[in-house]
Motif scaffolding. Structure first.
Motif, short mmCIF file in Angstrom:
data_model
loop_
_atom_site.label_atom_id
_atom_site.label_comp_id
_atom_site.label_asym_id
_atom_site.label_seq_id
_atom_site.Cartn_x
_atom_site.Cartn_y
_atom_site.Cartn_z
N PHE A 47 12.67 5.51 11.80
CA PHE A 47 12.30 5.12 10.46
C PHE A 47 12.18 6.82 9.87
O PHE A 47 10.91 7.32 10.11
CB PHE A 47 11.04 4.37 10.57
CG PHE A 47 11.26 3.11 11.21
CD1 PHE A 47 11.85 2.18 10.78
CD2 PHE A 47 10.77 2.86 12.54
CE1 PHE A 47 12.14 0.86 11.63
CE2 PHE A 47 10.62 1.91 13.10
CZ PHE A 47 11.51 0.83 12.55
N THR A 48 13.09 7.06 9.00
CA THR A 48 13.11 8.48 8.60
C THR A 48 12.30 8.62 7.21
O THR A 48 12.81 7.94 6.47
CB THR A 48 14.48 9.14 8.57
OG1 THR A 48 14.99 8.90 9.77
CG2 THR A 48 14.32 10.44 8.19
N ASP A 96 0.83 -1.22 -0.01
CA ASP A 96 0.12 -0.03 -0.14
C ASP A 96 1.03 1.22 -0.11
O ASP A 96 2.10 1.28 0.48
CB ASP A 96 -1.04 0.16 1.26
CG ASP A 96 -2.06 1.05 1.05
OD1 ASP A 96 -2.20 1.58 0.23
OD2 ASP A 96 -2.68 1.32 2.17
N THR A 97 0.19 2.31 -0.47
CA THR A 97 1.06 3.54 -0.34
C THR A 97 0.19 4.84 0.31
O THR A 97 -1.08 4.74 -0.19
CB THR A 97 1.52 4.19 -1.79
OG1 THR A 97 2.44 3.14 -2.27
CG2 THR A 97 2.28 5.43 -1.80
N GLU A 98 0.61 5.45 1.29
CA GLU A 98 -0.17 6.63 1.75
C GLU A 98 0.41 7.62 1.77
O GLU A 98 1.78 7.74 1.93
CB GLU A 98 -0.70 6.25 3.36
CG GLU A 98 -1.41 5.03 3.41
CD GLU A 98 -2.98 5.33 2.94
OE1 GLU A 98 -3.07 6.59 2.92
OE2 GLU A 98 -3.74 4.34 2.99
N MET A 99 -0.02 8.88 1.85
CA MET A 99 0.58 10.21 2.02
C MET A 99 0.93 10.32 3.50
O MET A 99 -0.07 10.33 4.11
CB MET A 99 -0.12 11.25 1.27
CG MET A 99 -0.64 11.27 -0.19
SD MET A 99 0.95 11.42 -1.17
CE MET A 99 1.75 12.92 -0.86
N VAL A 100 1.87 10.64 3.90
CA VAL A 100 2.62 10.87 5.27
C VAL A 100 3.38 12.30 5.63
O VAL A 100 3.92 12.63 4.57
CB VAL A 100 3.32 9.63 5.60
CG1 VAL A 100 2.37 8.28 5.38
CG2 VAL A 100 4.75 9.66 5.05
N PRO A 101 3.05 12.81 6.72
CA PRO A 101 4.02 13.77 6.94
C PRO A 101 5.48 13.26 7.03
O PRO A 101 5.35 12.16 7.83
CB PRO A 101 3.47 14.28 8.41
CG PRO A 101 2.59 13.30 8.79
CD PRO A 101 2.31 12.44 7.75
N PRO A 102 6.56 14.19 6.58
CA PRO A 102 7.88 13.75 6.91
C PRO A 102 8.38 13.96 8.42
O PRO A 102 7.55 14.64 9.15
CB PRO A 102 8.63 14.66 6.03
CG PRO A 102 7.92 16.01 5.81
CD PRO A 102 6.23 15.30 5.70
N GLY A 103 9.39 13.21 8.73
CA GLY A 103 9.80 13.12 10.17
C GLY A 103 10.40 11.76 10.66
O GLY A 103 10.54 10.88 9.69
#
Length: 291
Positions: A223-224, A156-163
């Motif tokens: 996990f960056t 799966d692929t999701e849009m996530v905030p970087p961090g």
């Protein structure tokens, strides 16, 4: 000849001076302070893969290679078993920005306790719906993994905030008849894991092992996910540790008394790593699950 210059005096009111001062202050503020919004989300893809077994086309998989496990007492001796099938159902996976509280239901003996009881009614499903409140990004399955395929499968692929995400958490749960992919894997309905193969050597023979696991796994680490860059995370399931006890001994899947220890071993044979340079391979050390 006389020349007379007549000067005109301009009188400014106090209000005019005040308005000019406000405009100058606003202009100065715009030149020094930049308003920035939240970081732009980036795509995070999770891929699942199995290790510890091979699958040659048209023939049974080769005997599992031995390897050092992170579990206490593990040994390097190869297990006397050959797998022909190894399937696992992962209900969901979530990446969490916060450390969060430890929720490990495994007791000191390595058993899964009541949370693995088929009649469990602890309300886990209801609590899961609130998980995004603590900085979690949820990838919802169920995902059915063929762990002998020898290739990473994009789940799966999701849009996530970087961090920097500090925890990966997920649930192993049975495939249900109303799941979207149940018709393709009807042999798995009601089960979380399906194994088939043969025990080698004297007293060996074919086996089929099916089990319902209804429990959580947690993996802590760093996990960056970088800004403005797509990210990929690999979830690795080590099949070679599924039939290995905490002391490293072989757990014969034909022996009923080994069932709970096998389910516990499956839950703890999960690791996660990131693909930092986007070449399709894990770049950092794999982080193992909580024991």
């Amino acid at each position: 000849m006389f020349r007379i210059d007549l000067g005109v005096a301009v009188v400014r009111s106090p209000k005019a001076f005040l308005a000019g001062a406000i405009l100058l202050a606003a202009a100065a503020g715009c030149s020094t302070n930049k308003v920035t919004g939240p970081a732009k989300p980036v795509p995070l893809t999770i891929q699942g893969m199995g290790v510890g077994g091979t699958n040659r086309a048209g023939s049974p998989s080769a005997a599992l290679a031995g390897g050092t496990s992170s579990r206490a007492g593990a040994v390097d001796d190869p297990l006397p078993v050959t797998f022909t099938k190894a399937f696992l159902v992962v209900r969901d996976v979530r990446f969490k920005l916060t450390e969060g509280a430890e929720t490990d239901s495994t007791d000191e003996s390595g058993d899964l306790g009541d949370a693995d009881d088929p009649s469990d009614s602890t309300g886990v499903h209801e609590r899961d719906d609130d998980a995004e409140g603590d900085g979690a990004v949820i990838f919802r399955g169920p995902f059915v993994l063929d762990l002998l395929a020898q290739t990473a499968e994009s789940l799966d692929t999701e849009m996530v905030p970087p961090g920097d995400y500090r925890r990966v958490q997920g649930h192993l749960r049975p495939l249900r008849a109303d799941d979207w992919n149940a018709s393709k894997y009807d042999f798995l309905i009601g089960s979380t894991v399906y194994l088939a193969g043969a025990v080698d050597g004297d007293g060996g023979g074919p086996f089929r092992y099916e089990a319902r696991i209804d429990n959580e796994f947690q993996i802590r680490g760093k996990f960056t996910v970088q800004a403005d860059t797509p990210a990929t995370a690999f979830i690795v399931f080590d099949v070679s540790q599924w039939l290995r006890g905490r002391d490293g001994a072989f757990l014969d899947p034909r022996v009923l008394e080994n069932d709970r220890a096998i389910r516990s071993a499956i839950r703890h044979a999960i690791k996660v790593g990131m693909d930092k340079d986007h070449d399709g391979h894990i770049d950092d050390d794999l982080h193992a699950g909580t024991n």
